[in-house]
Design an enzyme around this catalytic site. Structure first.
Site, PDB file in Angstrom:
ATOM      1  N   SER A 151     -10.885  -0.701  -1.465  1.00 36.02           N
ATOM      2  CA  SER A 151      -9.633  -0.705  -0.686  1.00 36.02           C
ATOM      3  C   SER A 151      -9.902  -0.974   0.789  1.00 36.02           C
ATOM      4  O   SER A 151      -9.069  -1.554   1.472  1.00 36.02           O
ATOM      5  CB  SER A 151      -8.944   0.657  -0.775  1.00 36.02           C
ATOM      6  N   HIS A 211      -3.780   6.066   3.350  1.00 31.45           N
ATOM      7  CA  HIS A 211      -4.446   4.875   2.816  1.00 31.45           C
ATOM      8  C   HIS A 211      -3.872   3.580   3.386  1.00 31.45           C
ATOM      9  O   HIS A 211      -4.612   2.688   3.834  1.00 31.45           O
ATOM     10  CB  HIS A 211      -4.313   4.927   1.294  1.00 31.45           C
ATOM     11  N   ASP A 230       0.835  -1.207   0.000  1.00 30.20           N
ATOM     12  CA  ASP A 230       0.000   0.000   0.000  1.00 30.20           C
ATOM     13  C   ASP A 230       0.870   1.257   0.000  1.00 30.20           C
ATOM     14  O   ASP A 230       1.982   1.223  -0.523  1.00 30.20           O
ATOM     15  CB  ASP A 230      -0.946  -0.060   1.222  1.00 30.20           C
TER      16      ASP A 230
END
Ligand SMILES: *[C@@H]1O[C@H](CO)[C@@H](O)[C@H](O)[C@H]1NC(C)=O
Ligand SMILES: *[C@@H]1O[C@H](CO)[C@@H](O)[C@H](O)[C@H]1NC(C)=O
Ligand SMILES: *[C@@H]1O[C@H](CO)[C@@H](O)[C@H](O)[C@H]1NC(C)=O
Ligand SMILES: *[C@@H]1O[C@H](CO)[C@@H](O)[C@H](O)[C@H]1NC(C)=O
Ligand SMILES: *[C@@H]1O[C@H](CO)[C@@H](O)[C@H](O)[C@H]1NC(C)=O
Ligand SMILES: *[C@@H]1O[C@H](CO)[C@@H](O)[C@H](O)[C@H]1NC(C)=O
Ligand SMILES: *[C@@H]1O[C@H](CO)[C@@H](O)[C@H](O)[C@H]1NC(C)=O
Ligand SMILES: *[C@@H]1O[C@H](CO)[C@@H](O)[C@H](O)[C@H]1NC(C)=O
Ligand SMILES: *[C@@H]1O[C@H](CO)[C@@H](O)[C@H](O)[C@H]1NC(C)=O
Ligand SMILES: *[C@@H]1O[C@H](CO)[C@@H](O)[C@H](O)[C@H]1NC(C)=O
Ligand SMILES: *[C@@H]1O[C@H](CO)[C@@H](O)[C@H](O)[C@H]1NC(C)=O
Ligand SMILES: *[C@@H]1O[C@H](CO)[C@@H](O)[C@H](O)[C@H]1NC(C)=O
Length: 756
Positions: free
Chosen positions: A545, A217, A155
């Site tokens: 996600s 994220h 990620d």
């Protein structure tokens, strides 16, 4: 800009900005990139290609010198070092190099080359969510085994100091761990976050040279999978509760492959190469292309196959493209996850001067003091723009002196950011310009008091504004509300059918991916506006996600009770015990949610599992026309395509069943299809399962045999399913369920016309 940016960064499945985005700024960047002066031998354009050579070769020569030697055959020897971008040597074989079209052609002809493709750029794609799926805080756990599980996350990196990764109470890393903490400058791992690496093969990121997450994220996804229990986590009081991952005692290894502009395949493959060798158990991958790729050109599919060989289960988000046939995670050895709602929604109310209250969508942490702020329409505060643009609150239309102290009314959802830049107090917008796949029903964090209304409500507000001399509104702080329809699959979640292997149903399951609270990077702006200077440790975002690490955590939970189960058994357990979703609320049914919504606790004791082994995948690929030689190379294993009966995709021992019917243009067509499957008993030693199937006037299903009797554990029994009926442009959405009275083992059966 705001929302599209929001989607590109917070939710995976975007694509190369150069080809996709029309924004002027990005265009300038793209043009600038295209104009960079070559530094190589010739003026010819070069780009980075991945030269994939398959499995690890058994030669005396070191793989990296083999790679250099291959490159030397096509690139001037003085420039070989400059051209070589990365060698993959730990878990599979290949390299990435900066090549001209000519050099690429020459290499493609080399006998060792399996495939060669440009390194594309993919996009990276809690409190209530675990309770919602029935995994309460006090659920039964085997902490000894759980703390031996390592979840790898590819990620945007990770924020190592987050409370979610505090290692209080953790012992040393499991003995099998062979990874390292190479997080770069000022980056320390601990007994919770046991490993970190970062990749920047192009050496062009504005890089801090570290695995530290500046986007938020990666911190969010890692903490969703395996973050600690953190009490009273919230986004400014919104969605408050105990934040936790699926397996709070498991360990995390972070592999930073994504930066603000996306995730390069050259780096994704490098992370797979390392993660497999490092000894992770589960890999959670919340990124991918926007449209499906042939599997030999898909780095995630290739990496996942090598991972599978080592018993590692790979999970990937379905993508955020919405619409049918967009699911970009298509191979049966990956666990593909769609995104759906939970029973908690977040709304922001707007109270207008006459007392009417509208419920809008936004995550608004601000509270306006007093009752009623003067409201003004975008069209009435411009000196330079046409009415049409000004109604939208388009960039540069708003006159700062006229918006000061006011709440702006904008016809375009993206007006929120422009209102913020112009210095307005707040904004109320319509849902115009929201990308259609997003749906009006998702709240994003706003940088100032703001809410987005449904069209009807916005029209009413416009009438109020037009009819009132001193119109005023109030925008309240967000609150949580009960979503009675949940779970529903998000509009943005990429849907089937599978565009590459039509008879493998994708996505596999769905899990929470809307308005998820999890840990965040305090240096990332919580909304998508860089000028939003708020710093938060927990934030709320949406996307496949977010759903992917939920299933990664659930898979780790199942594994903690069955450490010896194969990746396919764990996946089967989560699929066959999934909640049944309501097809009347989703016209794409299984193409939206696969087998259904995961139920981690049920999955611990599934009764029967559908297991698939490497050989089965290989046989399936043989049936798709790959020959032995190619497969040996691609997969790097010594196996042979069978000469007799081949396993076609529909007969792969998969927990769901799908068949595309060729209609030849006919509108109504009768069909009769069969599937063979084998189940393994993992429930009770001595048990008898009976089958039930869905009933419909449109089809008949028969199962032979319809009773399976087991005498021992791990005993395997096969059966055949025949479904016949007629279709007319629509999919058939059916199911079968084996039950011994204790366990229910459910599989969806999907038959669909090629016109779909
Ligand atoms: C590849 O070559 C181009 C010149 O064609 C250059 O601009 C670019 O920086 C190189 N990329 C890498 C990763 O070396
Ligand atoms: C290329 O790199 C290798 C190893 O890093 C080094 O031994 C070699 O001298 C380099 N060659 C050139 C031409 O720079
Ligand atoms: C945890 O699992 C191990 C290994 O399977 C087992 O020996 C142990 O009894 C389990 N502990 C609990 C509390 O279930
Ligand atoms: C290291 O990172 C932490 C967290 O961002 C920061 O507070 C600290 O100042 C950094 N130290 C150095 C030496 O950069
Ligand atoms: C939309 O959101 C509201 C409030 O969060 C919820 O009640 C409703 O069920 C949602 N509808 C859909 C289609 O998701
Ligand atoms: C809304 O704003 C965006 C970004 O400023 C713009 O691209 C779009 O055309 C606008 N939508 C409408 C319906 O005008
Ligand atoms: C307030 O204004 C709205 C919009 O014009 C209208 O729908 C509503 O009926 C009004 N309410 C009252 C109490 O006047
Ligand atoms: C975030 O966490 C840090 C400790 O890691 C703490 O110092 C800071 O106050 C927290 N920020 C907020 C907004 O809670
Ligand atoms: C591959 O399999 C063949 C027979 O199937 C065998 O003769 C050969 O030795 C094997 N090669 C390796 C490297 O295992
Ligand atoms: C199953 O389907 C295949 C074609 O897909 C057909 O050849 C075979 O005869 C069928 N078997 C049965 C038992 O219907
Ligand atoms: C298995 O179950 C059947 C029916 O419940 C019973 O008759 C039989 O004795 C059982 N056999 C064993 C070995 O427990
Ligand atoms: C299902 O089977 C019944 C009995 O054989 C038959 O009458 C009916 O037409 C079949 N339905 C379909 C849709 O084929």
């Amino acid at each position: 800009m705001f929302l599209l940016r929001n989607i590109h960064l917070r939710m995976d499945g975007g694509y190369d900005h150069c080809s996709k985005n029309s924004y002027i700024l990005l265009l300038i960047i793209c043009i600038a990139l295209l104009m960079t002066v070559p530094t190589h031998t010739s003026d010819e354009e070069r780009q980075v290609y991945i030269v994939y050579l398959g499995g690890l070769a058994e030669t005396d020569e070191s793989p990296s010198s083999h790679h250099s030697r291959m490159l030397q055959q096509v690139v001037d020897s003085r420039f070989v070092n400059q051209s070589m971008v990365r060698s993959y040597t730990r878990s599979f074989n290949g390299f990435a190099a900066n090549l001209t079209a000519q050099e690429k052609q020459e290499l493609a002809g080399h006998e060792d080359v399996v495939s060669i493709f440009p390194s594309r750029t993919f996009q990276p794609q809690t409190t209530r969510s675990w309770d919602f799926m029935g995994l309460p805080e006090n659920v039964h756990r085997n902490l000894t085994v759980e703390s031996d599980i390592i979840i790898g996350v590819l990620d945007t990196g990770i924020w190592p100091e987050s409370e979610s990764f505090n290692d209080e109470g953790f012992g040393p890393p499991p003995k099998k761990w062979k990874g390292v903490c190479e997080g770069g400058k000022n980056f320390t791992c601990n007994n919770k976050l046991i490993g970190a690496r970062y990749y920047n093969s192009h050496q062009d990121q504005p890089s801090d040279g570290s695995a530290r997450d500046s986007e938020g994220h990666g911190t969010h996804t890692a903490s969703t999978a395996a973050g600690n229990y953190v009490k009273d986590a919230s986004f400014y009081g919104i969605a408050k509760g105990t934040a936790r991952g699926g397996v709070p005692s498991a360990r995390i290894a972070a592999y930073k492959v994504c930066y603000s502009e996306g995730c390069r395949e050259v780096d994704i493959l490098a992370a797979f190469d390392d993660a497999i060798a490092d000894g992770v158990d589960i890999l959670s991958i919340s990124l991918g292309p926007q449209t499906p790729l042939q599997f030999e050109d898909d780095t995630v599919a290739i990496g996942a196959f090598h991972a599978l060989q080592k018993g590692i289960l790979v999970l990937q988000s379905a993508g955020n493209s919405g619409y049918k046939k967009t699911v970009a995670s298509i191979v049966p050895w990956i666990f593909t996850v769609a995104a759906s709602s939970t029973d908690r929604g977040i709304v922001t109310k707007v109270v207008i001067g006459n007392g009417t209250v509208f419920s809008g969508k936004a995550i608004n942490s601000f509270s306006l003091v007093g009752t009623g702020v003067p409201v003004v329409y975008g069209k009435d505060v411009t000196k330079t723009c046409s009415e049409v643009s000004a109604r939208q609150c388009a960039p540069f239309c708003l006159e700062p002196s006229l918006v000061k102290g006011k709440i702006l009314l904008c016809d375009n959802y993206s007006g929120v950011n422009n209102a913020f830049r112009a210095g307005a107090v707040g904004a109320v917008t319509s849902s115009n310009a929201l990308p259609p796949q997003v749906s009006v029903n998702i709240s994003f964090i706003v940088p100032l008091p703001a809410s987005r209304l449904k069209d009807q409500d916005f029209n009413d507000l416009q009438s109020y504004y037009a009819a009132t001399i001193t119109p005023k509104v109030d925008i309240l702080t967000s609150e949580s509300v009960k979503n009675i329809d949940a779970p529903l699959v998000a509009h943005f979640s990429s849907k089937g059918p599978n565009g590459i292997i039509p008879d493998i149903l994708k996505p596999d399951v769905t899990a929470p991916g809307i308005e998820i609270l999890a840990a965040f990077s305090p240096i990332a702006p919580p909304s998508d506006l860089p000028q939003d200077k708020r710093s938060v440790n927990y934030s709320i975002i949406s996307g496949t996600s977010m759903s992917c690490p939920h299933v990664a955590g659930a898979a780790a939970y199942v594994k903690s009770f069955h450490p010896d189960w194969s990746p396919s058994a764990i996946k089967s357990a989560l699929m066959t015990t999934a909640w049944r979703m309501d097809p009347t609320k989703d016209s794409l049914a299984e193409f939206s949610y696969g087998a259904g919504h995961i139920d981690p606790v049920k999955a611990v004791d599934p009764g029967l599992v559908y297991e698939t082994f490497t050989e089965d995948y290989i046989n399936m690929l043989c049936s798709l026309g790959y020959d032995t030689a190619t497969l040996r190379k691609i997969l790097g294993i010594n196996s042979t395509c069978p000469t007799g009966v081949q396993i076609t995709p529909k007969d792969l021992n998969y927990p769901s069943m799908a068949k595309r019917i060729m209609t030849g243009g006919s509108t109504i067509i009768t069909f009769s299809e069969n599937f063979t499957r084998t189940v393994t008993n993992v429930g009770l030693k001595n048990s008898t399962y009976k089958v039930t199937t869905s009933i419909s006037p449109d089809y008949n299903i028969s199962v032979k045999p319809d009773i399976l009797t087991f005498r021992t554990l791990n005993e395997r029994k096969s059966f055949e399913v025949i479904i016949s009926g007629k279709i007319s442009g629509e999919m058939v959405s059916a199911e079968l369920e084996w039950s011994d009275g204790v366990h229910r083992v459910r599989s969806p059966i999907t038959v669909y016309p090629d016109s779909l």
